[in-house]
Design a protein around this motif. Sequence first.
Motif, short mmCIF file in Angstrom:
data_model
loop_
_atom_site.label_atom_id
_atom_site.label_comp_id
_atom_site.label_asym_id
_atom_site.label_seq_id
_atom_site.Cartn_x
_atom_site.Cartn_y
_atom_site.Cartn_z
N ALA A 26 0.75 -0.71 0.10
CA ALA A 26 -0.25 0.12 -0.02
C ALA A 26 0.76 2.17 -0.13
CB ALA A 26 -0.84 -0.43 1.07
N TYR A 27 1.83 1.16 0.71
CA TYR A 27 3.17 2.56 0.81
C TYR A 27 3.77 2.34 -0.43
CZ TYR A 27 7.09 5.06 1.92
OH TYR A 27 7.90 5.71 2.10
N ASP A 28 3.97 1.21 -1.11
CA ASP A 28 4.69 1.39 -2.37
C ASP A 28 3.20 2.48 -3.40
OD1 ASP A 28 6.29 0.92 -4.80
OD2 ASP A 28 3.95 -0.11 -5.15
N ARG A 29 2.48 1.69 -3.31
CA ARG A 29 1.17 3.02 -4.34
C ARG A 29 1.24 4.20 -3.88
NH1 ARG A 29 1.40 1.34 -8.86
NH2 ARG A 29 3.38 0.79 -7.76
N TYR A 30 1.02 4.65 -2.69
CA TYR A 30 1.26 5.86 -1.95
C TYR A 30 2.01 6.77 -3.05
CZ TYR A 30 2.22 10.17 0.81
OH TYR A 30 2.19 10.72 1.23
N VAL A 31 2.92 6.19 -2.81
CA VAL A 31 4.07 7.41 -3.38
C VAL A 31 4.75 6.90 -4.97
CG1 VAL A 31 7.33 6.82 -4.09
CG2 VAL A 31 6.11 5.95 -1.62
N ALA A 32 3.90 5.58 -5.22
CA ALA A 32 4.30 5.49 -7.18
C ALA A 32 3.83 6.63 -7.16
CB ALA A 32 3.43 4.61 -7.61
#
Length: 327
Positions: A125-131
Amino acid sequence: MYQMWKTTLVNKSNVNEFSVQGFTDSAQLRYPLFIMFLSVYITIVMSNLTVIAAIVFGPPLHTPMYVFLCNLSVLDIFYTSTVLPKFLIMTFTQYKVISFAGCMAQLYFFLSFASIEVFLLAVMAYDRYVAICRPLRYSLRMSPHHCARLVFTAWICGLLNTTGHTVLISNLSFCASHHIDYFFCDVFPLLKLSCSDTSIIEILTFVLGSFTSMSAFFSTLISYLFIISTILNIHSATGRQKTFSTCASHLVCVVIFYGTIICLYVRPASTYSPDKDKFFALLYIILIPLLNPLIYTLKNKDFKKDFKDVFKKINNKLFCTAMFNKR
């Protein structure tokens, strides 16, 4: 070392083995159940291995999102394999017995892999937030070194998180029934069998389960609140749809996963019900590993394209090898 640990467990628990109820004692359902669960297990392993192979052998998929997805597929195989192979053997042979050491090992690894998945879903979820919300900083925040550190942390935290449960449960006395009214060794079925004071373990299970799942859930929720806010600010309807499609699959898996985990573990032990808990455990052990490869790949055009390219290359190599051997 293992033999010493095994001897200590047996001495402290006053029991060498447990009998496991499974789903039914009907001899007529023995082979249909075996065939059904064997088919499901093979499907889970093969579908997740396919995802792993496509990511490992497909250079275009060597990105943070697919690295996390590869770890998720490994986890799905691992925690399903802690339960289903033993269950299949017991169903086929009707010898529904598991050693105490084997039971504790099954309990530890099942809980550990579940905990790792909790942390891994939060990382995804953090990866998608940053992306989506910080695209200009994505290459910095999600560098290979940073991704490796996040994955390593998720695995270590998950493996350490459930050590206390296993140690405490292994020191309980099981002086009454040794019959587990379940289909594998889990926390609440074992606590129900113990004649020791289990209040500390029940509190630890509730507190750690709540803290682990809720902290990961709320971090995931916060990430998605920022993601949704960013998506709503995109003026183009096509742009909004395309951006949301990149994280919709993850969101679906998160909802299913946390729903089953909360129903199983974030509650008092007194609410344990074998029939209901078997149903939720089946959702977790079978449904989620089956759905993850489908949800993450079927709607992902990049994955499908690279998947086809990878297996075309593999088929070409196999064909060339076969032709060379004929010569």
